[in-house]
Design a protein around this motif. Structure first.
Motif, PDB file in Angstrom:
ATOM      1  N   ALA A  18      26.673 -57.978   6.756  1.00 34.44           N
ATOM      2  CA  ALA A  18      27.854 -57.226   7.187  1.00 34.44           C
ATOM      3  C   ALA A  18      27.631 -55.748   6.846  1.00 34.44           C
ATOM      4  O   ALA A  18      27.122 -55.430   5.766  1.00 34.44           O
ATOM      5  N   GLY A  19      27.952 -54.877   7.763  1.00 35.81           N
ATOM      6  CA  GLY A  19      27.889 -53.439   7.507  1.00 35.81           C
ATOM      7  C   GLY A  19      26.585 -52.758   7.890  1.00 35.81           C
ATOM      8  O   GLY A  19      26.469 -51.538   7.803  1.00 35.81           O
ATOM      9  N   VAL A  20      25.594 -53.529   8.341  1.00 33.34           N
ATOM     10  CA  VAL A  20      24.307 -52.901   8.691  1.00 33.34           C
ATOM     11  C   VAL A  20      24.363 -52.178  10.041  1.00 33.34           C
ATOM     12  O   VAL A  20      23.490 -51.358  10.344  1.00 33.34           O
ATOM     13  N   GLY A  21      25.388 -52.505  10.837  1.00 35.65           N
ATOM     14  CA  GLY A  21      25.543 -51.803  12.119  1.00 35.65           C
ATOM     15  C   GLY A  21      25.325 -52.669  13.352  1.00 35.65           C
ATOM     16  O   GLY A  21      25.016 -52.161  14.427  1.00 35.65           O
ATOM     17  N   LYS A  22      25.539 -53.976  13.219  1.00 33.40           N
ATOM     18  CA  LYS A  22      25.302 -54.879  14.355  1.00 33.40           C
ATOM     19  C   LYS A  22      26.246 -54.581  15.527  1.00 33.40           C
ATOM     20  O   LYS A  22      25.799 -54.437  16.658  1.00 33.40           O
ATOM     21  N   SER A  23      27.552 -54.485  15.224  1.00 28.29           N
ATOM     22  CA  SER A  23      28.510 -54.196  16.309  1.00 28.29           C
ATOM     23  C   SER A  23      28.239 -52.829  16.904  1.00 28.29           C
ATOM     24  O   SER A  23      28.359 -52.631  18.118  1.00 28.29           O
ATOM     25  N   SER A  24      27.857 -51.880  16.051  1.00 25.58           N
ATOM     26  CA  SER A  24      27.577 -50.520  16.532  1.00 25.58           C
ATOM     27  C   SER A  24      26.379 -50.505  17.477  1.00 25.58           C
ATOM     28  O   SER A  24      26.363 -49.755  18.458  1.00 25.58           O
ATOM     29  N   ILE A  25      25.383 -51.323  17.191  1.00 17.62           N
ATOM     30  CA  ILE A  25      24.210 -51.410  18.070  1.00 17.62           C
ATOM     31  C   ILE A  25      24.621 -52.000  19.418  1.00 17.62           C
ATOM     32  O   ILE A  25      24.230 -51.512  20.478  1.00 17.62           O
ATOM     33  N   PHE A  34      29.531 -44.501  20.092  1.00 17.97           N
ATOM     34  CA  PHE A  34      29.412 -44.813  18.666  1.00 17.97           C
ATOM     35  C   PHE A  34      30.777 -44.610  18.021  1.00 17.97           C
ATOM     36  O   PHE A  34      31.419 -43.586  18.226  1.00 17.97           O
ATOM     37  N   LEU A  35      31.223 -45.574  17.241  1.00 14.50           N
ATOM     38  CA  LEU A  35      32.501 -45.456  16.545  1.00 14.50           C
ATOM     39  C   LEU A  35      32.221 -45.271  15.058  1.00 14.50           C
ATOM     40  O   LEU A  35      31.632 -46.146  14.429  1.00 14.50           O
ATOM     41  N   ALA A  36      32.634 -44.106  14.519  1.00 17.70           N
ATOM     42  CA  ALA A  36      32.360 -43.833  13.103  1.00 17.70           C
ATOM     43  C   ALA A  36      33.139 -44.787  12.204  1.00 17.70           C
ATOM     44  O   ALA A  36      32.667 -45.189  11.142  1.00 17.70           O
ATOM     45  N   ASN A  37      34.326 -45.162  12.637  1.00 17.24           N
ATOM     46  CA  ASN A  37      35.159 -46.044  11.807  1.00 17.24           C
ATOM     47  C   ASN A  37      35.648 -47.261  12.583  1.00 17.24           C
ATOM     48  O   ASN A  37      36.829 -47.396  12.845  1.00 17.24           O
ATOM     49  N   ALA A 123      15.429 -51.495  11.753  1.00 17.47           N
ATOM     50  CA  ALA A 123      15.929 -50.715  10.620  1.00 17.47           C
ATOM     51  C   ALA A 123      16.941 -49.743  11.194  1.00 17.47           C
ATOM     52  O   ALA A 123      16.579 -48.801  11.902  1.00 17.47           O
ATOM     53  N   ASN A 124      18.225 -49.964  10.939  1.00 19.90           N
ATOM     54  CA  ASN A 124      19.267 -49.104  11.536  1.00 19.90           C
ATOM     55  C   ASN A 124      19.642 -47.957  10.583  1.00 19.90           C
ATOM     56  O   ASN A 124      19.236 -47.935   9.428  1.00 19.90           O
ATOM     57  N   LYS A 125      20.405 -47.005  11.104  1.00 21.40           N
ATOM     58  CA  LYS A 125      20.917 -45.829  10.369  1.00 21.40           C
ATOM     59  C   LYS A 125      19.791 -44.835  10.054  1.00 21.40           C
ATOM     60  O   LYS A 125      19.831 -44.137   9.040  1.00 21.40           O
ATOM     61  N   LEU A 126      18.794 -44.788  10.924  1.00 16.51           N
ATOM     62  CA  LEU A 126      17.689 -43.855  10.763  1.00 16.51           C
ATOM     63  C   LEU A 126      18.194 -42.415  10.659  1.00 16.51           C
ATOM     64  O   LEU A 126      17.594 -41.581   9.968  1.00 16.51           O
ATOM     65  N   ASP A 127      19.301 -42.116  11.334  1.00 17.01           N
ATOM     66  CA  ASP A 127      19.858 -40.745  11.286  1.00 17.01           C
ATOM     67  C   ASP A 127      20.122 -40.286   9.856  1.00 17.01           C
ATOM     68  O   ASP A 127      19.973 -39.104   9.531  1.00 17.01           O
ATOM     69  N   LEU A 128      20.496 -41.229   8.982  1.00 16.45           N
ATOM     70  CA  LEU A 128      20.807 -40.846   7.591  1.00 16.45           C
ATOM     71  C   LEU A 128      19.558 -40.424   6.829  1.00 16.45           C
ATOM     72  O   LEU A 128      19.643 -39.774   5.787  1.00 16.45           O
ATOM     73  N   SER A 161      18.769 -45.859  15.396  1.00 16.12           N
ATOM     74  CA  SER A 161      20.107 -45.469  14.965  1.00 16.12           C
ATOM     75  C   SER A 161      21.132 -45.741  16.059  1.00 16.12           C
ATOM     76  O   SER A 161      21.001 -45.236  17.177  1.00 16.12           O
ATOM     77  N   ALA A 162      22.146 -46.534  15.703  1.00 14.89           N
ATOM     78  CA  ALA A 162      23.238 -46.764  16.649  1.00 14.89           C
ATOM     79  C   ALA A 162      24.028 -45.469  16.823  1.00 14.89           C
ATOM     80  O   ALA A 162      24.619 -45.225  17.872  1.00 14.89           O
ATOM     81  N   LYS A 163      23.996 -44.615  15.791  1.00  9.77           N
ATOM     82  CA  LYS A 163      24.781 -43.374  15.852  1.00  9.77           C
ATOM     83  C   LYS A 163      24.192 -42.407  16.888  1.00  9.77           C
ATOM     84  O   LYS A 163      24.905 -41.894  17.741  1.00  9.77           O
ATOM     85  N   THR A 164      22.895 -42.167  16.812  1.00  8.95           N
ATOM     86  CA  THR A 164      22.274 -41.227  17.755  1.00  8.95           C
ATOM     87  C   THR A 164      21.759 -41.936  19.010  1.00  8.95           C
ATOM     88  O   THR A 164      21.485 -41.292  20.016  1.00  8.95           O
TER      89      THR A 164
HETATM   90  P1  GDP Z   1      28.302 -54.760  11.264  1.00 12.39           P
HETATM   91  O1  GDP Z   1      29.220 -55.285  10.211  1.00 12.39           O
HETATM   92  O2  GDP Z   1      26.876 -55.115  10.968  1.00 12.39           O
HETATM   93  O3  GDP Z   1      28.698 -55.115  12.656  1.00 12.39           O
HETATM   94  O4  GDP Z   1      28.341 -53.143  11.128  1.00 12.39           O
HETATM   95  P2  GDP Z   1      29.245 -52.080  11.944  1.00 12.39           P
HETATM   96  O5  GDP Z   1      28.689 -51.878  13.309  1.00 12.39           O
HETATM   97  O6  GDP Z   1      30.683 -52.461  11.818  1.00 12.39           O
HETATM   98  O7  GDP Z   1      28.921 -50.751  11.097  1.00 12.39           O
HETATM   99  C1  GDP Z   1      29.239 -50.625   9.730  1.00 12.39           C
HETATM  100  C2  GDP Z   1      29.408 -49.161   9.385  1.00 12.39           C
HETATM  101  O8  GDP Z   1      28.163 -48.464   9.521  1.00 12.39           O
HETATM  102  C3  GDP Z   1      30.395 -48.423  10.284  1.00 12.39           C
HETATM  103  O9  GDP Z   1      31.123 -47.480   9.516  1.00 12.39           O
HETATM  104  C4  GDP Z   1      29.521 -47.734  11.292  1.00 12.39           C
HETATM  105  O10 GDP Z   1      30.124 -46.569  11.842  1.00 12.39           O
HETATM  106  C5  GDP Z   1      28.303 -47.384  10.432  1.00 12.39           C
HETATM  107  N1  GDP Z   1      27.065 -47.306  11.238  1.00 12.39           N
HETATM  108  C6  GDP Z   1      26.586 -48.230  12.094  1.00 12.39           C
HETATM  109  N2  GDP Z   1      25.428 -47.830  12.640  1.00 12.39           N
HETATM  110  C7  GDP Z   1      25.145 -46.608  12.096  1.00 12.39           C
HETATM  111  C8  GDP Z   1      24.079 -45.666  12.265  1.00 12.39           C
HETATM  112  O11 GDP Z   1      23.110 -45.857  13.026  1.00 12.39           O
HETATM  113  N3  GDP Z   1      24.144 -44.510  11.513  1.00 12.39           N
HETATM  114  C9  GDP Z   1      25.181 -44.256  10.681  1.00 12.39           C
HETATM  115  N4  GDP Z   1      25.159 -43.094  10.004  1.00 12.39           N
HETATM  116  N5  GDP Z   1      26.206 -45.119  10.490  1.00 12.39           N
HETATM  117  C10 GDP Z   1      26.193 -46.271  11.200  1.00 12.39           C
END
Ligand code: GDP
Length: 187
Positions: A18-25, A34-37, A123-128, A161-164
């Motif tokens: 949870a939190g790795v960014g699956k839904s964001s991908i 991309f949804l920050a929150n 490996a997600n969140k490469l932008d960070l 990165s799901a963000k970029t």
């Molecule tokens: P899930 O629980 O694996 O589905 O993760 P979410 O997609 O809900 O993302 C968890 C948190 O990480 C959220 O606050 C997202 O905005 C953030 N997030 C997801 N992908 C990225 C990314 O590529 N870069 C950054 N900086 N944040 C991300």
């Protein structure tokens, strides 16, 4: 492109902590957003997108299933894995724990999914990690270590990165190519 133009349909699943960014991908790939929150209680369940491979002259409908929060309870059921030809095994490049847990997610996949499934480690969140020295300090797993593990396990591997949006389309595309290749070889 009309929805009627696809020649193949391929089911993908996305696993990882949870939190790795699956839904964001999933949202980045299917909706270019991309949804920050994102609302954690509103796990996205499903998405699809047409992928055109010009060199192969093929259009593939990629269907993606997300865990919709179930991973928190480790209650992912067999029906989730059924029929999947591809899996994205996702960890957060800033979280060692999520990388370590990717190993047990892979076990889960191997236990429940088709043995021929194509799996790509993402490996997600490469932008960070791209924010200078501070970014370097945030990196929890080197690219070499992750690539070596992926190689050992027969997984494709990309940092993105799901963000970029970096490498998200590429991840799906390389998995789709691998799956088509297996179909051609009759595997
Ligand atoms: P899930 O629980 O694996 O589905 O993760 P979410 O997609 O809900 O993302 C968890 C948190 O990480 C959220 O606050 C997202 O905005 C953030 N997030 C997801 N992908 C990225 C990314 O590529 N870069 C950054 N900086 N944040 C991300």
């Amino acid at each position: 492109m009309s929805d009627l133009t696809w020649q193949f349909i391929i089911k993908f699943i996305i696993v990882g902590d949870a939190g790795v960014g699956k839904s964001s991908i999933l949202i980045r790939f299917t909706d270019s957003r991309f949804l920050a929150n994102p609302d954690p209680t509103l796990g996205v369940e499903f998405g699809s997108k047409l992928v055109h491979l010009a060199d192969e002259d093929k259009t593939i409908k990629v269907q993606i299933w997300d865990t919709a929060g179930a991973e928190q309870f480790r209650s992912i059921t067999r029906s989730y894995y059924r029929g999947a030809a591809g899996a994205l095994l996702v960890y957060d490049a800033t979280s060692r724990t999520s990388f370590n847990n990717a190993k047990s997610w892979l076990q889960d996949v191997r236990e429940h999914a088709d043995p021929n499934l194509t799996c790509i480690l993402v490996a997600n969140k490469l932008d960070l990690l791209q924010e200078g020295e501070e970014g370097d300090r945030r990196r929890a797993v080197t690219k070499e270590e992750a690539a070596a593990w992926a190689n050992e396990e027969g997984l494709l591997f990309l940092e993105g990165s799901a963000k970029t949006g970096e490498n998200i389309e590429e991840a799906f595309e390389s998995a789709v190519r691998d799956i088509l290749d297996k179909i051609k070889r009759g595997v």
